[in-house]
Design an enzyme around this catalytic site. Structure first.
Site, PDB file in Angstrom:
ATOM      1  N   ASP A   1      44.607  66.992  52.711  1.00 11.09           N
ATOM      2  CA  ASP A   1      44.803  65.608  53.168  1.00 11.09           C
ATOM      3  C   ASP A   1      45.484  65.654  54.530  1.00 11.09           C
ATOM      4  O   ASP A   1      46.525  66.295  54.692  1.00 11.09           O
ATOM      5  CB  ASP A   1      45.667  64.864  52.141  1.00 11.09           C
ATOM      6  CG  ASP A   1      45.757  63.374  52.434  1.00 11.09           C
ATOM      7  OD1 ASP A   1      45.217  62.585  51.643  1.00 11.09           O
ATOM      8  OD2 ASP A   1      46.377  63.003  53.449  1.00 11.09           O
TER       9      ASP A   1
ATOM     10  N   ASP B   1      40.024  61.215  55.359  1.00 11.23           N
ATOM     11  CA  ASP B   1      40.969  62.278  55.719  1.00 11.23           C
ATOM     12  C   ASP B   1      41.268  63.231  54.574  1.00 11.23           C
ATOM     13  O   ASP B   1      42.267  63.925  54.605  1.00 11.23           O
ATOM     14  CB  ASP B   1      42.263  61.676  56.284  1.00 11.23           C
ATOM     15  CG  ASP B   1      43.216  61.207  55.206  1.00 11.23           C
ATOM     16  OD1 ASP B   1      42.747  60.816  54.119  1.00 11.23           O
ATOM     17  OD2 ASP B   1      44.429  61.245  55.453  1.00 11.23           O
ATOM     18  N   GLU B   2      40.417  63.250  53.544  1.00 12.46           N
ATOM     19  CA  GLU B   2      40.731  64.164  52.444  1.00 12.46           C
ATOM     20  C   GLU B   2      39.502  64.700  51.725  1.00 12.46           C
ATOM     21  O   GLU B   2      38.444  64.069  51.718  1.00 12.46           O
ATOM     22  CB  GLU B   2      41.670  63.485  51.450  1.00 12.46           C
ATOM     23  CG  GLU B   2      41.108  62.239  50.819  1.00 12.46           C
ATOM     24  CD  GLU B   2      42.128  61.612  49.884  1.00 12.46           C
ATOM     25  OE1 GLU B   2      42.987  60.865  50.372  1.00 12.46           O
ATOM     26  OE2 GLU B   2      42.059  61.884  48.669  1.00 12.46           O
TER      27      GLU B   2
HETATM   28  P1  DGT Z   1      49.882  60.606  54.674  1.00 11.77           P
HETATM   29  O1  DGT Z   1      48.638  61.183  54.075  1.00 11.77           O
HETATM   30  O2  DGT Z   1      50.818  60.047  53.666  1.00 11.77           O
HETATM   31  O3  DGT Z   1      50.585  61.523  55.626  1.00 11.77           O
HETATM   32  O4  DGT Z   1      49.444  59.344  55.579  1.00 11.77           O
HETATM   33  P2  DGT Z   1      48.010  58.768  55.889  1.00 11.77           P
HETATM   34  O5  DGT Z   1      48.189  57.718  56.934  1.00 11.77           O
HETATM   35  O6  DGT Z   1      47.067  59.858  56.246  1.00 11.77           O
HETATM   36  O7  DGT Z   1      47.650  58.057  54.540  1.00 11.77           O
HETATM   37  P3  DGT Z   1      46.371  58.191  53.606  1.00 11.77           P
HETATM   38  O8  DGT Z   1      45.959  59.605  53.452  1.00 11.77           O
HETATM   39  O9  DGT Z   1      46.695  57.441  52.364  1.00 11.77           O
HETATM   40  O10 DGT Z   1      45.244  57.377  54.367  1.00 11.77           O
HETATM   41  C1  DGT Z   1      44.387  57.925  55.351  1.00 11.77           C
HETATM   42  C2  DGT Z   1      44.066  56.884  56.411  1.00 11.77           C
HETATM   43  O11 DGT Z   1      43.469  55.713  55.794  1.00 11.77           O
HETATM   44  C3  DGT Z   1      45.297  56.354  57.138  1.00 11.77           C
HETATM   45  O12 DGT Z   1      45.654  57.164  58.249  1.00 11.77           O
HETATM   46  C4  DGT Z   1      44.884  54.970  57.516  1.00 11.77           C
HETATM   47  C5  DGT Z   1      43.954  54.511  56.410  1.00 11.77           C
HETATM   48  N1  DGT Z   1      44.680  53.673  55.424  1.00 11.77           N
HETATM   49  C6  DGT Z   1      45.467  54.084  54.406  1.00 11.77           C
HETATM   50  N2  DGT Z   1      45.992  53.058  53.721  1.00 11.77           N
HETATM   51  C7  DGT Z   1      45.533  51.938  54.325  1.00 11.77           C
HETATM   52  C8  DGT Z   1      45.716  50.513  54.079  1.00 11.77           C
HETATM   53  O13 DGT Z   1      46.437  50.089  53.161  1.00 11.77           O
HETATM   54  N3  DGT Z   1      45.049  49.658  54.935  1.00 11.77           N
HETATM   55  C9  DGT Z   1      44.247  50.095  55.946  1.00 11.77           C
HETATM   56  N4  DGT Z   1      43.630  49.222  56.724  1.00 11.77           N
HETATM   57  N5  DGT Z   1      44.066  51.413  56.196  1.00 11.77           N
HETATM   58  C10 DGT Z   1      44.685  52.310  55.404  1.00 11.77           C
HETATM   59 CA    CA Z   2      46.499  61.435  54.743  1.00 16.79          CA
HETATM   60 CA    CA Z   3      44.198  60.455  52.213  1.00 14.63          CA
END
Ligand code: DGT
Ligand code: CA
Ligand code: CA
Length: 378
Positions: free
Chosen positions: A25, A125-126
């Site tokens: 991820d 992203d995963e």
């Molecule tokens: P992490 O994995 O905890 O370091 O952080 P992220 O930002 O990579 O989180 P992840 O893996 O849950 O989600 C991947 C991408 O999907 C993130 O960069 C932006 C998008 N995303 C996640 N949650 C939401 C949401 O609630 N709303 C929207 N519009 N996009 C989202």
């Molecule tokens: Ca992520």
């Molecule tokens: Ca993810």
């Protein structure tokens, strides 16, 4: 119940029980891409936002970097509440550019694919992956492979990710989430129970707030609590199918295979030249295995591409792409080779010395003519 965790690796493998399953991820993905493209953002809270356009601030935060998370910003909160939380603090609010992140995602997934037996992408992203075969069932070899994957992604795309290696998909996902950012968590079969037991049930894949609440009602808070409930005890509340899922996943006995899903949207391969070069012949010789790989995947997946690209990377890591769009979709290798040679010629005359070179085919389409012909030939 944990028969596979009590046996030695070798024994379990001989019985076909132990797998090496990975989950990867990317860390704070959209925000990390924005940071890497604009390093001056690095020390600021960075918020990637989806603006709805109704008023200046209407919309939600898609994701935020860790600096912003420390200040209470999370994915999904309204932009206006993020602004309130960050009042008086310098922060970067950036408009989401999904196409840009997809480009990074595709290249990262391709790096992963090159390094594993099977992979299953489950989001932008995963992905899950299986390295049982190439590790020979050894968690030492598997750990080494995971760190090579991480460093290739960092080197080639300048992105960090978190990876988990474990005996099942459920546990691999828990493992990739265990240490973030830039984590690598390996859970051997003998460690599986101790690793999973203390975690909260809502960490289990597929358990939402509602299920977690219902479980709390019967005294289940941790994964260990859930593993100790047998299926009939869960059946009344959740029905047979869910009861089996809950019990097996909490016990670390889920045996879902990692499966490639869906059709690829592009197939590409990038190589590093033995020395920087602007000589098309010298480059083409080294590109041949990459062309062969792309061609092989096109045939394996029964695809017809409409666009062919050559990607050139210079020694300062800047990237230039030349694309040719075909009039009709094809899977023909001589068309691919001819176009690659043409595009490469154009690219080097424009750019000079290349450090790395890639080939990509995309815009897949069904070709009525071609498929009836190949059916006929079959
Ligand atoms: P992490 O994995 O905890 O370091 O952080 P992220 O930002 O990579 O989180 P992840 O893996 O849950 O989600 C991947 C991408 O999907 C993130 O960069 C932006 C998008 N995303 C996640 N949650 C939401 C949401 O609630 N709303 C929207 N519009 N996009 C989202
Ligand atoms: Ca992520
Ligand atoms: Ca993810």
């Amino acid at each position: 119940m944990q028969c596979n965790t009590l046996k030695s690796n070798g024994e379990a493998l001989a019985e076909g029980l132990t797998r090496l399953v990975g989950h990867l991820d990317l860390d704070y993905f959209y925000a990390q891409v924005e940071e890497l493209e604009n390093p001056s953002l690095r020390n600021l809270p960075v918020l990637v936002c989806v603006y709805s356009g109704r008023t200046e601030d209407s919309g939600v935060v898609s994701t935020a970097n860790y600096r912003a998370r420390e200040l209470g910003v999370r994915s999904g909160i309204p932009i206006a509440s993020a602004k309130k939380r960050l009042a008086g603090i310098e922060a970067a609010f950036i408009r989401m550019d999904r196409e840009k992140y997809e480009g990074y995602s595709e290249r990262v997934m391709e790096i992963l694919r090159e390094n594993v037996d099977v992979m299953e992408q489950t989001g932008i992203d995963e992905a899950f992956f299986d390295i049982t075969k190439r590790s020979g069932g050894s968690f030492e070899a598997g750990t080494e492979m995971a760190s090579i994957i991480k460093s290739q992604i960092l080197q080639r795309e300048r992105l960090t990710c978190s990876v988990g290696i474990a005996p099942t998909k459920i546990s691999a996902k828990l493992a990739s989430d265990f240490k973030k950012p830039d984590g690598l968590t390996v859970v051997r079969p003998s460690e599986l129970t101790d690793f999973m037991e203390p975690m909260l049930v809502e960490k289990l894949y597929g358990i939402g707030d509602k299920t977690a609440k219902a479980l709390q009602g019967i005294g289940v808070v941790t994964i260990g609590d859930l593993a100790r409930k047998d299926i009939p005890q869960l059946d009344d509340l959740f029905g047979q199918k869910m009861a089996v899922y809950l019990h097996t996943s909490a016990s670390g006995e889920d045996d879902e295979p990692v499966q490639e899903r869906g059709q690829a949207t592009q197939i590409s391969r990038i190589i590093t030249l033995k020395r920087n070069s602007r000589d098309p012949d010298e480059i083409l010789t080294q590109l041949a295995p990459a062309l062969d790989y792309v061609q092989r995947r096109v045939v394996e997946e029964d695809l017809f591409f409409r666009s062919i690209s050559v990607i050139g990377i210079l020694s300062d890591l800047s990237i230039k792409t030349r694309t040719k769009t075909l009039e009709a979709p094809t899977s023909d290798s001589s068309t691919l080779n001819r176009a690659a040679s043409e595009l490469l010629g154009a690219l080097v005359s424009e750019l000079g010395d290349l450090r790395r070179v890639g080939i990509k085919v995309a815009d897949f389409e069904e070709s009525k003519e071609q498929s009836s012909l190949s059916e006929f030939l079959r």
